[in-house]
Design a protein around this motif. Structure first.
Motif, mmCIF file in Angstrom:
data_model
loop_
_atom_site.group_PDB
_atom_site.id
_atom_site.type_symbol
_atom_site.label_atom_id
_atom_site.label_comp_id
_atom_site.label_asym_id
_atom_site.label_seq_id
_atom_site.Cartn_x
_atom_site.Cartn_y
_atom_site.Cartn_z
ATOM 1 N N THR A 46 0.853 -1.186 0.000
ATOM 2 C CA THR A 46 0.000 0.000 0.000
ATOM 3 C C THR A 46 0.890 1.238 0.000
ATOM 4 O O THR A 46 2.044 1.194 0.436
ATOM 5 C CB THR A 46 -0.931 0.007 1.237
ATOM 6 N N ASN A 48 0.376 3.831 1.850
ATOM 7 C CA ASN A 48 0.266 4.550 3.126
ATOM 8 C C ASN A 48 1.596 4.840 3.809
ATOM 9 O O ASN A 48 1.822 5.977 4.250
ATOM 10 C CB ASN A 48 -0.670 3.801 4.065
ATOM 11 N N HIS A 89 -3.760 -3.208 -7.867
ATOM 12 C CA HIS A 89 -4.512 -3.353 -6.622
ATOM 13 C C HIS A 89 -5.000 -1.993 -6.132
ATOM 14 O O HIS A 89 -4.630 -0.944 -6.679
ATOM 15 C CB HIS A 89 -3.622 -4.001 -5.554
ATOM 16 N N LEU A 90 -5.825 -2.019 -5.078
ATOM 17 C CA LEU A 90 -6.214 -0.775 -4.421
ATOM 18 C C LEU A 90 -4.941 -0.058 -3.998
ATOM 19 O O LEU A 90 -4.107 -0.630 -3.287
ATOM 20 C CB LEU A 90 -7.082 -1.073 -3.206
ATOM 21 N N PHE A 92 -4.098 2.445 -1.989
ATOM 22 C CA PHE A 92 -3.838 2.841 -0.596
ATOM 23 C C PHE A 92 -4.943 2.265 0.288
ATOM 24 O O PHE A 92 -6.035 1.942 -0.183
ATOM 25 C CB PHE A 92 -3.769 4.369 -0.448
ATOM 26 N N GLU A 93 -4.626 2.112 1.546
ATOM 27 C CA GLU A 93 -5.611 1.652 2.516
ATOM 28 C C GLU A 93 -6.457 2.850 2.931
ATOM 29 O O GLU A 93 -5.936 3.831 3.474
ATOM 30 C CB GLU A 93 -4.909 1.044 3.724
ATOM 31 N N VAL A 94 -7.752 2.779 2.673
ATOM 32 C CA VAL A 94 -8.644 3.912 2.916
ATOM 33 C C VAL A 94 -8.970 3.988 4.402
ATOM 34 O O VAL A 94 -9.541 3.054 4.980
ATOM 35 C CB VAL A 94 -9.930 3.789 2.084
ATOM 36 N N ALA A 95 -8.612 5.107 5.020
ATOM 37 C CA ALA A 95 -8.870 5.295 6.453
ATOM 38 C C ALA A 95 -10.316 5.745 6.665
ATOM 39 O O ALA A 95 -11.112 5.060 7.307
ATOM 40 C CB ALA A 95 -7.895 6.315 7.031
ATOM 41 N N TYR A 97 -13.698 7.924 4.489
ATOM 42 C CA TYR A 97 -14.165 8.371 3.179
ATOM 43 C C TYR A 97 -15.270 9.403 3.366
ATOM 44 O O TYR A 97 -16.264 9.152 4.058
ATOM 45 C CB TYR A 97 -14.674 7.185 2.360
ATOM 46 N N GLY A 137 -14.835 0.885 3.863
ATOM 47 C CA GLY A 137 -14.688 -0.524 3.528
ATOM 48 C C GLY A 137 -15.295 -0.926 2.205
ATOM 49 O O GLY A 137 -15.066 -2.050 1.739
ATOM 50 N N GLY A 296 -4.299 8.147 4.448
ATOM 51 C CA GLY A 296 -5.215 7.295 3.704
ATOM 52 C C GLY A 296 -6.640 7.794 3.668
ATOM 53 O O GLY A 296 -7.504 7.168 3.037
#
Length: 362
Positions: A46, A48, A89-90, A92-95, A97, A137, A296
């Motif tokens: 990721t 991040n 892939h995605l 970044f890890e989304v913190a 939104y 998520g 993120g």
């Protein structure tokens, strides 16, 4: 070229049998940064950890990458991987939104559709960038199949949405929390399709706003274009003048044009530069009540729409709530999306491509 050294968007890729890691797109290849720069932060699956290093590191790394790609390519060539050999892939890890509602044209169109005969813009709209908290998520990378959601369609009625829609948006990715200027926090931008079930939304959104009609899926591009790469223009004039905490301190209008394709056919080209609220104002507002930023965090512009029919960023606007169906090549028509439909949103800022975000309804 669209993917040259003036662009260099970041993403996360993997080759068959290997772990995902961070790369930069250059032409039709991906530069494997962990190998090329000998920096283990890019071996993470990721963005991040790299984003958390902050603005100076972002700038210095971008300069280093450009030097490697314009210098002796014999050294860098072994670390350039053809795109057709990788999976994206995605990025970044989304913190968290947050989705905004920053286009006057879009807000006005929906006001005229939902409240005919009334003032299209609600009283607060010109005073603050309206937004809502989404579900981190359910943010998925481009290419992920989109399942038609079920929900309440009215009193005593439950079933699959019959009014599945798109929203062409621009997303802003937060790199670091804390205090500072806008560019100290925001790492870059990514394209967003905020899929929407209009019938579920219409029944549930009063009085607290969007919920299940929007939280089932939000697609983003696999590429995050650094903020540094984008041309900036003055923001749109605002009347009345915003409160002090929303006063712009710089030019944060962005001059880019989107393109929406439905089953391969172009149906609209929304212009982002006409947005009423700019991203620095979005960030100021979402943190003004005390909400902290996290690496993120993703906040999106809301639907991008222009003043012409072929500049609208959602099907509900293009078909005016389904009363004027969209005519496609071959005689097909659409009011909202059907199963099997594929939607692709792309964007360019001059010669810089922001890539595309694609999803197929299942």
């Amino acid at each position: 070229m669209s993917w040259g050294v003036d662009n260099l968007p970041y993403g996360v890729f993997s080759r068959h049998g290997e772990a995902p890691r961070v790369g930069v797109r250059y032409g039709d290849r991906v530069l494997d940064l962990a190998a090329a720069l000998h920096d283990e932060v890019f071996a993470a699956p990721t963005l991040n950890p790299f984003m958390a290093r902050g603005r100076s590191a972002w700038h210095d790394t971008r300069t280093l990458i450009r030097n490697k790609l314009t210098g002796d390519l014999a050294i860098t060539e072994p670390h350039l991987v053809p795109l057709d050999q990788v999976k994206l892939h995605l990025p970044f890890e989304v913190a968290d939104y947050v989705d905004f509602y920053c286009s006057m044209e879009h807000a006005g169109n929906l006001g005229r559709i939902f409240r005919p005969g009334s003032e299209p813009l609600l009283p607060n709209w010109r005073h603050l960038p309206v937004g809502y908290h989404g579900r981190a998520g359910t943010v998925v990378v481009s290419g992920t199949p989109i399942r038609r959601p079920d929900g309440q369609l009215g009193a005593g009625s439950y079933g699959p949405t019959a009014k599945l829609d798109i929203e062409a948006e621009l997303g802003f990715v937060v790199g670091v929390p804390g205090t500072g200027d806008f560019e100290d926090h925001v790492f870059g931008v990514t394209l967003v399709n905020d899929w929407t079930a209009r019938d579920i939304q219409a029944w549930e959104y009063v009085p607290l706003g969007p919920f299940l009609g929007k939280s089932f899926a939000t697609s983003i591009s696999p590429w995050v274009t650094p903020l540094e790469a984008l041309p900036r223009v003055p923001g749109r004039e605002q009347d009345p003048p915003p409160l002090d905490y929303l006063r712009r301190k710089g030019d944060w209008g962005l001059d880019l044009t989107m393109e929406i394709r439905l089953n391969g056919e172009v149906i609209s080209r929304p212009p982002y530069r006409d947005m009423y609220w700019t991203p620095d104002q979005m960030l100021a507002h979402l943190t003004s009540g005390g909400a902290p930023l996290r690496t993120g965090d993703l906040f999106a512009s809301g639907t991008v729409s222009g003043g012409q029919v072929d500049e609208r960023g959602s099907l509900i606007e293009i078909t005016w709530n389904g009363t004027d169906p969209l005519k496609l090549a071959g005689g097909d028509t659409r009011t909202f999306l059907q199963d099997g439909d594929t939607v692709t949103i792309s964007a360019k800022a001059g010669d810089i491509s922001l890539g595309e975000v694609t999803g197929t309804v299942g």
